[in-house]
Scaffold this motif. Structure first.
Motif, PDB file in Angstrom:
ATOM      1  N   TYR A   1     -64.059   9.874   6.910  1.00 54.36           N
ATOM      2  CA  TYR A   1     -63.284   9.244   7.983  1.00 54.36           C
ATOM      3  C   TYR A   1     -63.251  10.234   9.141  1.00 54.36           C
ATOM      4  CZ  TYR A   1     -59.942  12.079   5.372  1.00 54.36           C
ATOM      5  OH  TYR A   1     -59.344  13.115   4.689  1.00 54.36           O
TER       6      TYR A   1
ATOM      7  N   THR B   1     -68.439   5.051   0.016  1.00 55.53           N
ATOM      8  CA  THR B   1     -67.133   5.293   0.629  1.00 55.53           C
ATOM      9  C   THR B   1     -67.247   5.327   2.145  1.00 55.53           C
ATOM     10  OG1 THR B   1     -66.403   6.560  -1.304  1.00 55.53           O
ATOM     11  CG2 THR B   1     -65.170   6.864   0.731  1.00 55.53           C
TER      12      THR B   1
ATOM     13  N   HIS C   1     -67.794   1.848   3.447  1.00 57.19           N
ATOM     14  CA  HIS C   1     -66.541   1.079   3.431  1.00 57.19           C
ATOM     15  C   HIS C   1     -65.657   1.458   4.619  1.00 57.19           C
ATOM     16  CE1 HIS C   1     -62.791  -0.718   1.936  1.00 57.19           C
ATOM     17  NE2 HIS C   1     -62.223   0.419   2.310  1.00 57.19           N
ATOM     18  N   ASN C   2     -65.466   2.755   4.830  1.00 59.33           N
ATOM     19  CA  ASN C   2     -64.536   3.204   5.860  1.00 59.33           C
ATOM     20  C   ASN C   2     -65.014   2.882   7.274  1.00 59.33           C
ATOM     21  OD1 ASN C   2     -62.953   4.218   3.818  1.00 59.33           O
ATOM     22  ND2 ASN C   2     -63.428   6.365   4.200  1.00 59.33           N
TER      23      ASN C   2
ATOM     24  N   GLY D   1     -66.835   0.143   7.939  1.00 58.95           N
ATOM     25  CA  GLY D   1     -67.046  -1.301   8.055  1.00 58.95           C
ATOM     26  C   GLY D   1     -68.477  -1.737   7.913  1.00 58.95           C
TER      27      GLY D   1
ATOM     28  N   GLU E   1     -62.200   9.127  -0.654  1.00 57.30           N
ATOM     29  CA  GLU E   1     -60.961   8.523  -0.166  1.00 57.30           C
ATOM     30  C   GLU E   1     -61.269   7.314   0.714  1.00 57.30           C
ATOM     31  OE1 GLU E   1     -57.163   9.512   2.756  1.00 57.30           O
ATOM     32  OE2 GLU E   1     -58.314  11.179   1.883  1.00 57.30           O
ATOM     33  N   ARG E   2     -60.810   6.173   0.292  1.00 56.29           N
ATOM     34  CA  ARG E   2     -61.063   4.948   1.045  1.00 56.29           C
ATOM     35  C   ARG E   2     -59.894   4.654   1.976  1.00 56.29           C
ATOM     36  NH1 ARG E   2     -64.900   0.538  -1.310  1.00 56.29           N
ATOM     37  NH2 ARG E   2     -66.544   1.919  -2.110  1.00 56.29           N
ATOM     38  N   ARG E   3     -60.248   4.238   3.180  1.00 57.52           N
ATOM     39  CA  ARG E   3     -59.254   3.897   4.194  1.00 57.52           C
ATOM     40  C   ARG E   3     -59.558   2.522   4.752  1.00 57.52           C
ATOM     41  NH1 ARG E   3     -57.512   9.266   7.658  1.00 57.52           N
ATOM     42  NH2 ARG E   3     -56.937  10.551   5.840  1.00 57.52           N
ATOM     43  N   THR E   4     -58.651   2.018   5.543  1.00 57.60           N
ATOM     44  CA  THR E   4     -58.874   0.713   6.160  1.00 57.60           C
ATOM     45  C   THR E   4     -60.117   0.791   7.038  1.00 57.60           C
ATOM     46  OG1 THR E   4     -56.509   0.282   6.196  1.00 57.60           O
ATOM     47  CG2 THR E   4     -57.894  -1.068   7.639  1.00 57.60           C
ATOM     48  N   PRO E   5     -61.069  -0.118   6.848  1.00 52.29           N
ATOM     49  CA  PRO E   5     -62.310  -0.038   7.629  1.00 52.29           C
ATOM     50  C   PRO E   5     -62.043  -0.080   9.122  1.00 52.29           C
ATOM     51  CG  PRO E   5     -62.568  -1.553   5.807  1.00 52.29           C
ATOM     52  CD  PRO E   5     -61.107  -1.200   5.858  1.00 52.29           C
ATOM     53  N   GLU E   6     -62.854   0.663   9.882  1.00 57.14           N
ATOM     54  CA  GLU E   6     -62.719   0.648  11.333  1.00 57.14           C
ATOM     55  C   GLU E   6     -63.248  -0.667  11.894  1.00 57.14           C
ATOM     56  OE1 GLU E   6     -64.085   3.915  13.477  1.00 57.14           O
ATOM     57  OE2 GLU E   6     -62.814   5.335  12.439  1.00 57.14           O
TER      58      GLU E   6
END
Length: 530
Positions: free
Chosen positions: A124, A361, A364-365, A367, A525-530
């Motif tokens: 990220y 990962t 995913h982060n 998008g 660490e996965r976060r809300t996709p941009e």
């Protein structure tokens, strides 16, 4: 090593191969390639250290001083003769070794992009230095690939008495499309028999013929007017900013009536000083992209006429400067076929579970589709049936000067946007390191082909002469008076270099840059996709 090459000093390896039967020559060639692959593997640590070091410098176009010093020092220590300041570029250089035989030029880009600073291995946004430039295109990996391939080929050539010369060169300021055409104009490649260029990708392949994408001209327009008090007496003024805005309006109106294949974009680099002063000077910077020499020049001429009209409407004066150029690319078919056969032999890197988990990962982060890393090399790419790709690369100028190919190698993650901090995430991780090593193997094997197969070079030159340049010759976009804009990024690098220097990679103390930064791999660490 092999009996076939012993006692061949009077004839040279290429002559001996020509005397051997087809099967025997193929066996000798395969044996040499096995040796050169071993020589690349022996330099995997060097590939990692170079990739991580150049990543940590984070330099942008014309400011690649740390990168150039670091790389040329390595080459000089390995017996290459370095010439600096080539083509009037402070960070331009060539490094040559060898004698006799063909001259093969190996190159790759070395610059980063603005505001792309990013900690590698962190999936990220986490800049090393906020706002600083970084390797958000992955150019930190290409010159390490080229150096490792060249050193491996040199080792085998020396041991086996293979005549030939190698020249390593950097793609300076590629993100500004303002390096290679100056090299061409200076005659850097006038004696080269072939050029092997490397560019980072998530796939592993090469191509021939007209490439997907565009060529372009980069130009700045500076309007000079007259200052005045904007509130008290604006009628005394002649606004240079008005001229810039009128030029942009005129181009945007004309854009609708240009071919769909064109790409054009601009930034206002100087809009005046403050609102209560009529701007006496203002500047705008344009990229004009199209797919053929004639169409690029035509769009550039339209832009110039619009600039002149904007100046006439505002009673200002306009001057323009060419900042960079890139010819449309055309790659050599015999060279591409030979390189792709080596790519197929090498295959994709042996990704492990950590590499795959990290890649998904990051996807995913940001998008992107969570497809992970590629497991198969891409097919050899022929010319596209329809070309609506807008990107450019100034390797095009070299490709019209000498038989040339671009080898794309798998050091980044599929689906991640280029010219973005996201494309820096993988570029000092095991993904980048493995891709560089596999790319270096394919390039070194192709060097072996070119040094020991005279027929391959003959075919490459025949394609260049009888196919590529039969009806279309190279059209230089630079005039004799044009000079490289070497100060274009000076202010930005002067601002950020002191902070970046605090984070330069120290390979004597740390095994990897990830270790130095305290980044665990893989970070999933996965976060809300941009």
């Amino acid at each position: 090593m092999k009996q076939g090459f012993r006692g061949t000093a009077l004839f040279g390896v290429a002559a001996c191969l020509a005397l051997l039967s087809g099967a025997a020559a193929a066996a000798e060639n395969a044996a040499l390639k096995t040796e050169v692959v071993k020589a690349v593997d022996a330099r995997a640590k060097l590939a990692q250290q170079m990739t991580d070091s150049i990543f940590s410098f984070g330099e942008i176009g014309f400011e690649e001083s740390e990168t150039s010093r670091y790389v040329t020092d390595i080459l000089e220590k390995n017996g290459f003769k370095v010439t600096r300041g080539v083509a009037g570029l402070p960070t331009g250089w060539t490094a040559t070794w060898g004698s006799g035989g063909p001259l093969i030029a190996l190159g790759s880009d070395i610059d980063g992009v603005p505001q792309a600073s990013q900690k590698p291995g962190v999936p990220y946004h986490d800049p090393i230095v906020p706002g600083a430039p970084g390797h958000g295109e992955g150019h930190n990996s290409g010159i390490p690939l080229v150096v490792v391939a060249a050193l491996a080929a040199k080792e085998v050539m020396q041991r086996e008495g293979i005549p030939g010369r190698l020249m390593i060169w950097p793609g300076v300021a590629e993100e500004l499309l303002s390096g290679k055409a100056w090299f061409v104009r200076a005659g850097v490649f006038k004696d080269a028999d072939a050029v092997l260029f490397a560019h980072v990708s998530s796939g592993f392949t090469t191509s021939w013929g007209e490439a997907a994408g565009t060529g372009m001209i980069s130009a700045s327009y500076t309007f000079d007017g007259k200052a005045a008090h904007s509130g008290a007496s604006p009628w005394f003024g002649r606004s240079a900013l008005d001229a810039v805005e009128l030029m942009n309006m005129g181009w945007n109106m004309r854009r609708e009536h240009l071919r769909l294949q064109q790409r054009s974009h601009y930034v206002i680099t100087n809009g005046g000083d403050q609102p209560n002063v009529v701007p006496p000077q203002a500047s705008v910077w344009y990229y004009f992209r199209e797919q053929s020499f004639d169409r690029i020049l035509e769009n550039f001429a339209i832009g110039n006429r619009i600039a002149d009209a904007a100046a006439a409407m505002t009673d200002t004066k306009v001057t323009r400067r060419t900042l960079g150029v890139a010819a449309p690319r055309h790659f050599n078919k015999p060279l591409a076929e030979a390189a792709w056969a080596n790519i197929e032999t090498v295959g994709m890197p042996a990704w492990n579970a950590d590499d795959r988990a990290f890649a998904k990962t990051v996807q995913h982060n940001l998008g992107a589709p969570e497809d992970g890393l590629k497991d198969k090399v891409d097919a050899l790419r022929p010319p596209p049936e329809e070309n609506y790709i807008g990107g450019s690369d100034d390797i095009g100028d070299i490709s019209w000067t000498v038989p040339t190919i671009t080898l794309t190698y798998p050091s980044n993650i599929p689906g991640i946007p280029a010219h973005h901090w996201g494309s820096a995430i993988a570029m000092a991780t095991p993904i980048a390191h493995k891709g560089v090593v596999n790319g270096a193997k394919a390039m070194a094997m192709t060097v072996v082909d070119l040094m020991t197969k005279p027929a391959l070079l003959a075919e490459a030159k025949a394609y260049f002469t009888d196919v590529q340049t039969k009806d279309q010759k190279y059209v230089p976009f630079l005039s004799a008076e044009d000079t490289p804009p070497i100060l274009l990024n000076r202010k930005r690098m002067d601002e950020f270099r002191p902070e970046l220097r605090k984070h330069y990679y120290n390979p004597a103390r740390y095994g990897t840059y990830l270790e130095q930064l305290g980044v665990r791999y893989p970070n999933t660490e996965r976060r809300t996709p941009e």
